[in-house]
Design an enzyme around this catalytic site. Structure first.
Site, short mmCIF file in Angstrom:
data_model
loop_
_atom_site.label_atom_id
_atom_site.label_comp_id
_atom_site.label_asym_id
_atom_site.label_seq_id
_atom_site.Cartn_x
_atom_site.Cartn_y
_atom_site.Cartn_z
N CYS A 82 78.33 15.86 69.66
CA CYS A 82 77.40 16.81 70.41
C CYS A 82 77.64 16.71 71.73
CB CYS A 82 75.89 16.90 70.10
SG CYS A 82 75.11 18.27 70.65
N CYS A 86 70.46 14.75 74.94
CA CYS A 86 69.29 14.38 74.48
C CYS A 86 68.96 12.86 74.15
CB CYS A 86 68.93 15.30 73.19
SG CYS A 86 69.47 17.05 73.38
N CYS A 89 68.79 11.35 70.45
CA CYS A 89 69.45 11.80 69.69
C CYS A 89 70.65 11.11 69.37
CB CYS A 89 70.01 13.43 69.94
SG CYS A 89 70.71 13.91 68.35
N CYS A 126 67.05 23.70 55.02
CA CYS A 126 67.36 23.81 56.42
C CYS A 126 68.95 23.13 56.75
CB CYS A 126 66.33 23.09 57.13
SG CYS A 126 66.46 23.14 58.93
N CYS A 157 66.76 28.28 56.52
CA CYS A 157 66.43 27.80 57.81
C CYS A 157 67.64 27.19 58.68
CB CYS A 157 65.29 26.73 57.92
SG CYS A 157 64.90 25.92 59.54
N CYS A 217 60.47 28.36 63.86
CA CYS A 217 60.11 26.93 63.74
C CYS A 217 60.28 26.19 65.12
CB CYS A 217 60.94 26.59 62.48
SG CYS A 217 60.79 24.65 62.51
N ARG A 293 54.35 20.88 60.52
CA ARG A 293 55.28 20.09 59.57
C ARG A 293 55.20 18.79 60.17
NH1 ARG A 293 59.13 21.34 56.38
NH2 ARG A 293 59.04 23.59 57.15
N1 SAM Z 1 71.58 20.43 68.06
C1 SAM Z 1 70.72 21.44 67.82
C2 SAM Z 1 69.62 21.37 68.66
O1 SAM Z 1 69.17 20.59 69.33
O2 SAM Z 1 68.62 22.35 69.11
C3 SAM Z 1 69.98 21.33 66.26
C4 SAM Z 1 69.49 19.74 65.74
S1 SAM Z 1 68.59 18.79 66.52
C5 SAM Z 1 69.08 17.14 65.79
C6 SAM Z 1 66.94 19.35 66.08
C7 SAM Z 1 65.62 18.64 66.58
O3 SAM Z 1 65.65 17.35 65.71
C8 SAM Z 1 65.51 17.95 68.08
O4 SAM Z 1 65.33 19.19 68.71
C9 SAM Z 1 64.42 17.06 68.01
O5 SAM Z 1 63.27 17.72 68.09
C10 SAM Z 1 64.70 16.49 66.66
N2 SAM Z 1 65.50 15.21 66.64
C11 SAM Z 1 66.67 14.80 66.96
N3 SAM Z 1 66.67 13.47 67.09
C12 SAM Z 1 65.78 12.88 66.62
C13 SAM Z 1 65.08 11.74 66.55
N4 SAM Z 1 65.72 10.51 66.70
N5 SAM Z 1 63.61 11.39 66.26
C14 SAM Z 1 62.93 12.48 66.00
N6 SAM Z 1 63.21 13.90 66.34
C15 SAM Z 1 64.57 13.83 66.27
C1 DTB Z 2 62.95 19.17 63.60
O1 DTB Z 2 62.15 19.46 64.48
N1 DTB Z 2 63.16 17.64 62.91
C2 DTB Z 2 64.26 17.72 61.89
C3 DTB Z 2 64.63 19.25 62.07
N2 DTB Z 2 63.86 19.86 63.09
C4 DTB Z 2 66.09 19.56 62.16
C5 DTB Z 2 65.47 16.82 62.55
C6 DTB Z 2 64.78 15.52 62.66
C7 DTB Z 2 66.12 14.63 63.00
C8 DTB Z 2 65.60 13.13 63.19
C9 DTB Z 2 66.91 12.19 63.43
C10 DTB Z 2 68.19 12.59 62.49
O2 DTB Z 2 68.22 12.39 61.13
O3 DTB Z 2 69.18 13.02 63.22
FE1 SF4 Z 3 73.19 17.69 70.41
FE2 SF4 Z 3 71.02 16.10 69.23
FE3 SF4 Z 3 70.51 17.48 71.37
FE4 SF4 Z 3 70.80 18.72 68.89
S1 SF4 Z 3 69.10 16.98 69.58
S2 SF4 Z 3 71.62 19.17 71.00
S3 SF4 Z 3 72.45 17.42 68.26
S4 SF4 Z 3 72.16 15.96 71.19
#
Ligand code: SAM
Ligand code: DTB
Ligand code: SF4
Length: 346
Positions: A82, A86, A89, A126, A157, A217, A293
């Site tokens: 990606c 963030c 992430c 989802c 979702c 959501c 959730r």
């Molecule tokens: N890339 C898309 C976005 O960011 O909108 C969708 C997937 S993203 C992984 C969805 C959500 O997962 C993020 O907005 C964040 O709130 C949550 N998330 C991602 N990494 C995480 C982590 N290490 N621990 C907890 N929540 C996480």
């Molecule tokens: C959300 O709020 N939590 C989920 C879902 N939306 C997509 C993702 C959590 C991701 C946790 C770290 C990972 O496994 O990437």
């Molecule tokens: Fe990309 Fe992760 Fe940010 Fe979603 S949360 S936009 S997958 S860097």
């Protein structure tokens, strides 16, 4: 191993008004007028723990069946690579967290995963993608996935990042029930975590989702080093969306080596477990009708803290042994937890 299956037990009728959510003003005709201020949510956080939990239970029981928990299974349809930054992430290309940039899953693999999720007792499926947002050529295969999952009798979702003109409508027309897009954290703390997209961009996508008639959501992450005030401000902002999100994921940061937040926090939790429970309770009180959730981080929280989260009003979870790339309690562990607590899938 028996799967967790949704029960057909009816919802509770609304109890008397003494048990309804206090301090919630009537819906404002002006979307810009917050119905919950950060100060008001902060006052919830500052309550004695038992008083906060009591209020959360009152609100929860007034609006939801008290022992029913909705189950969603996540699958990563496009993992890694990606372009965003963030800080939490593991899927950001610039963070060296050992997650490869993979090709998009094929339709058959997604439908196999959806069938298995349904068989295990999930009611919603989802599909997540590590994109800034979908390109139009990427959206076409996702629409097929949504159609296919919907045809299996599951709620659908997606979480695909920021949406452009027409994309929300295309997802709706394919049968999308929910779109997940998080505010992540308070406006004041946000810049410490993400710089490649602003909160305005996120609100724009949320508006497109709402405008297309898809359920929203939207939640955030705690345990990133934010203050209690920042947690209260996030919840106030979510509750002030008009209408509030139907589903509010509260994620406990999963610290993954190679991400900036892991480097900063060194794998030590930055939030006390009872403060996490307070966050769930505040979300429940501020958004009485929403599903709250209990999202990422359940494995790390353990059973006792999860039990407190359910008591605080959490009534949905991610179900299945993987989130997107990190782990989640397996189906067996959740079945045992539900048995211990007398919870039933909804
Ligand atoms: N890339 C898309 C976005 O960011 O909108 C969708 C997937 S993203 C992984 C969805 C959500 O997962 C993020 O907005 C964040 O709130 C949550 N998330 C991602 N990494 C995480 C982590 N290490 N621990 C907890 N929540 C996480
Ligand atoms: C959300 O709020 N939590 C989920 C879902 N939306 C997509 C993702 C959590 C991701 C946790 C770290 C990972 O496994 O990437
Ligand atoms: Fe990309 Fe992760 Fe940010 Fe979603 S949360 S936009 S997958 S860097």
């Amino acid at each position: 191993m028996a799967a967790l299956r949704p029960s057909t037990e009816p919802m509770l009728d609304d109890p008397p008004s003494a048990c309804t959510a206090p301090a919630r003003a009537a819906r404002s005709p002006r979307a810009a007028e917050p119905r919950w201020s950060a100060d008001a949510v902060m006052a919830l956080f500052d309550l004695p723990f038992a008083d906060l939990m009591f209020r959360a239970q009152q609100v929860h029981r007034a609006h939801h069946a008290p022992n029913a928990v909705q189950l969603s299974t996540l699958v990563s349809i496009k993992t890694g690579g990606c372009p965003e930054d963030c800080g939490y992430c593991p899927q950001a290309a610039r963070h060296h967290a050992g997650v490869d940039n993979e090709a998009m899953l094929g339709l058959d693999a997604v439908l196999d995963a959806a069938r298995a999720a349904k068989e295990a007792g999930a009611t919603r499926f989802c599909m997540g993608a590590a994109w800034r947002g979908p390109k139009d050529r990427d959206l076409a295969p996702v629409l097929d996935m949504v159609r296919g999952v919907k045809a299996l009798g599951l709620e659908t979702c997606c979480t695909l990042g920021m949406l452009k003109d027409g994309q929300a409508e295309a997802l709706r027309d394919a049968g999308l029930d929910y779109y997940n897009h998080n505010l992540d954290t308070s406006a004041d703390f946000y810049g410490e975590i993400v710089t490649t997209r602003g909160r305005g961009d996120r609100l724009d996508t949320l508006g497109r989702v709402r405008g297309a008639g898809i359920h929203v959501c939207c939640g955030g992450i705690v345990g990133m080093g934010e203050s209690r005030r920042a947690r209260a401000a996030l919840i106030a902002e979510l509750a002030s969306l008009d209408p509030p999100p139907e589903s509010v994921p509260i994620n406990h940061l999963v610290q993954v080596e190679g991400t900036p937040l892991h480097a900063k926090l060194r794998g030590e939790s930055a939030i006390d477990p009872l403060e996490f429970v307070r966050t769930i309770a505040a979300a429940r009180i501020a958004m009485p009708a929403s599903m709250v959730r209990l999202s990422a981080g359940r494995r790390e929280l353990g059973e006792a803290v999860q039990a407190l989260c359910f008591l605080a009003g959490a009534n949905s979870i991610f179900y299945g042994d993987k989130l997107l790339v990190t782990g989640n309690p397996d189906v067996d562990a959740d079945r045992q937890l539900f048995e211990k607590l007398g919870l039933r899938p909804a």
